[in-house]
Scaffold this active site. Structure first.
Site, short mmCIF file in Angstrom:
data_model
loop_
_atom_site.label_atom_id
_atom_site.label_comp_id
_atom_site.label_asym_id
_atom_site.label_seq_id
_atom_site.Cartn_x
_atom_site.Cartn_y
_atom_site.Cartn_z
N HIS A 1 -38.45 3.78 10.40
CA HIS A 1 -38.16 3.59 12.32
C HIS A 1 -39.40 3.47 12.71
CE1 HIS A 1 -37.85 7.65 10.99
NE2 HIS A 1 -38.53 7.60 12.44
N CYS A 2 -40.29 3.94 12.68
CA CYS A 2 -41.44 4.48 13.25
C CYS A 2 -42.68 3.53 13.22
CB CYS A 2 -42.27 5.35 13.15
SG CYS A 2 -40.92 6.98 14.21
N ILE A 3 -43.38 3.84 11.96
CA ILE A 3 -44.54 3.45 11.86
C ILE A 3 -44.99 1.32 12.05
CG2 ILE A 3 -46.96 3.24 10.60
CD1 ILE A 3 -45.95 5.86 11.43
#
Ligand SMILES: NC(=O)c1ccc[n+]([C@@H]2O[C@H](COP(=O)([O-])OP(=O)(O)OC[C@H]3O[C@@H](n4cnc5c(N)ncnc54)[C@H](O)[C@@H]3O)[C@@H](O)[C@H]2O)c1
Ligand SMILES: CC(=O)N[C@@H]1[C@@H](OP(=O)(O)OP(=O)(O)OC[C@H]2O[C@@H](n3ccc(=O)[nH]c3=O)[C@H](O)[C@@H]2O)O[C@H](CO)[C@@H](O)[C@@H]1O
Length: 452
Positions: free
Chosen positions: A268-270
């Site tokens: 969900h971040c990178i």
């Protein structure tokens, strides 16, 4: 002496955590452990009920920790009016991108909940969700104002991006937290609050600086993963092993950080946070070319993996269409059950669309929806299935995988280069210098018949 910072210093401030997920639940438990009264507001009734029953749904927080927090007064609730006696609000609700545009809807709604229910005294609002640089100024402050609060006056506002790393090797309190505020008073109040739960805080000059810090951290990671992915594809063409070169480069004691080629970039971040930057650039008519291109390279990896499977089967006289594969690993990275943006989903979809049948194995993932179908991956590798399929495709190197169980496989496509050479079968590795060899020659153990 009744300012919010004073109440925090005296530890008689009530801390409210809005959003009780991977980020919010650990925050709530750590503030509870630090001796604060904690209210946890979440819109997900199922999650709140689990917490009230002393049950955790976050990998890094066990049930005992939740129960201890409950015993110390942690109050999970779906009622926003439970916020009316809180002093410091930490907001850790989901953010993301939809059609390449930032989705800040949860931040807006959560900020409105805080503004509508906060008590009529000085309070502190700390944004913890990852947002695009400028979001506190453009979204959070106006939303507070539109709902009766006076940012910077009765509501001190700061931004402190979470760096928590589920499944990682660093403990929560060991990870420094960057704290941005647009005034000394706001920055100091937030720093004082967070120093109660982490060993080090890193004050920066503004909320924008803290927002940009977080996005830079994750964009740096995405771009460098794209670099090694591109090098891996190049290495396959020039017959030199990419991972060996990257590992050797990692012996340089300065100026290089080794990353690993893989089947794509999930989570969900990178893959998400860098799109906040590219969206912002495009808004101003400027493209962040490097960031856009790096994202595209990572997005191309799932297809590269499927192409590699097709080529490896062809080298054995078999077609992808009609072939069968045992896919090891569905989550987006090792030892987690999170499948958000997992490359395995794209790869499995693509294999199916090209006529292959797949059986999934992932001890971390109970069920996953792929192309509308809910699939329950096997928990462990079945040696009999290994014998039956045309290819074993390794996507995620979970610690619990025992690779001896695939010793009977005829073909293994190993995107993580973890299958040992003594494996004995034909092993094709992402970024492997020997790719050109197996592409041009029949693999010695290859059956000349069509796939099973
Ligand atoms: N998960 C991580 O490792 C991690 C690390 C660093 C930063 N972040 C960032 O932190 C933020 C939260 O991520 P997460 O992984 O904890 O998400 P999550 O989905 O695990 O949890 C978010 C929680 O917020 C709740 N929620 C949604 N809208 C709400 C609202 N309006 N009011 C109250 N609760 C609401 C959801 O029900 C959910 O329980 C995101 O911006 C993410 O990018 C996550
Ligand atoms: C607080 C926070 O925001 N924390 C983030 C969180 O990020 P995350 O949980 O999304 O995990 P990542 O490890 O970044 O993996 C993402 C995807 O990239 C693939 N990958 C990774 C490395 C590599 O060399 N080659 C790859 O291909 C991998 O398989 C996966 O699909 O933890 C990281 C530290 O682990 C942090 O740095 C990062 O800020």
């Amino acid at each position: 002496m009744n300012g919010v910072r004073d109440r925090i210093i005296r530890a008689d401030a009530t801390v409210a955590v809005v959003g009780l997920g991977y980020v919010g639940l650990p925050l709530a438990c750590h503030f509870s452990e630090a001796g604060f009264d904690v209210v946890g507001f979440d819109i997900d009734l199922d999650r709140v009920e689990q917490l009230r029953d002393g049950t955790s749904y976050v990998e890094d927080i066990d049930d005992e920790t939740v129960q201890q927090a409950i015993d110390q007064g942690f109050e999970p609730t779906t009622y926003a009016n439970a916020l009316e006696e809180s002093d410091a609000f930490l907001v850790a609700v989901p953010t993301g991108v939809e059609q390449s545009e930032p989705d800040m809807s949860a931040v807006r709604k959560a900020t409105k909940s805080v503004a509508e229910n906060a008590p009529d005294r000085e309070v502190l609002f700390v944004g913890c969700s990852t947002v695009y640089p400028g979001a506190t100024e453009e979204i959070i402050r106006p939303t507070l104002r539109e709902n009766g609060r006076r940012p910077g006056e009765d509501t001190l506002v700061a931004f402190a991006p979470e760096r928590i790393n589920p499944g990682g090797s660093y403990d929560f309190e060991e990870i420094p937290i960057v704290v941005g505020g647009d005034s000394d008073e706001e920055r100091d109040a937030a720093t004082t609050l967070l120093e109660a739960v982490v060993e080090e805080t890193v004050p920066v000059e503004s909320t924008g600086a803290a927002e940009l810090t977080k996005v830079v951290e994750n964009t740096y990671r995405m771009v460098n993963i794209a670099l090694v992915n591109e090098v891996a594809k190049h290495a396959e063409e020039i017959g030199i092993d990419a991972r060996g070169a990257i590992e050797a480069a990692g012996t340089k004691p300065f100026g290089f950080q080794a990353f690993s080629p893989g089947p794509g970039v999930g989570g969900h971040c990178i893959p998400v946070d860098p799109q906040f930057l590219t969206w912002q650039g495009r808004q101003d008519g400027r493209k962040l070319d490097l960031v856009e291109q790096a994202h595209a390279i990572n997005e191309s990896m799932p297809n590269h993996v499927v192409d590699s499977v097709e080529t490896a089967l062809a080298a054995r006289g078999q077609s992808l269409d009609g072939s069968s594969l045992l896919v090891l690993g569905v989550s987006y990275k090792p030892n987690v059950g999170d499948v958000r943006n997992s490359p395995a989903l794209d790869i499995t979809n693509s294999l199916s669309s090209r006529g292959a049948t797949t059986k999934l194995v992932d001890p971390q993932v109970d069920r996953v929806t792929i192309d509308g179908a809910t699939i329950e991956p096997d928990n462990q590798i079945d040696p009999e299935t290994v014998q039956e399929v045309d290819t074993v495709l390794l996507l995620v190197d979970h610690d619990t995988f025992e690779y001896e169980t695939i010793s009977g496989a005829e073909l293994v496509v190993d995107t993580q280069a973890v299958i040992p050479d003594e494996f004995g079968g034909a092993v094709v590795r992402l970024g492997d210098g020997r790719t050109t060899e197996w592409r041009s020659e029949q693999v010695s153990t290859a059956p000349q018949t069509s796939s099973k």
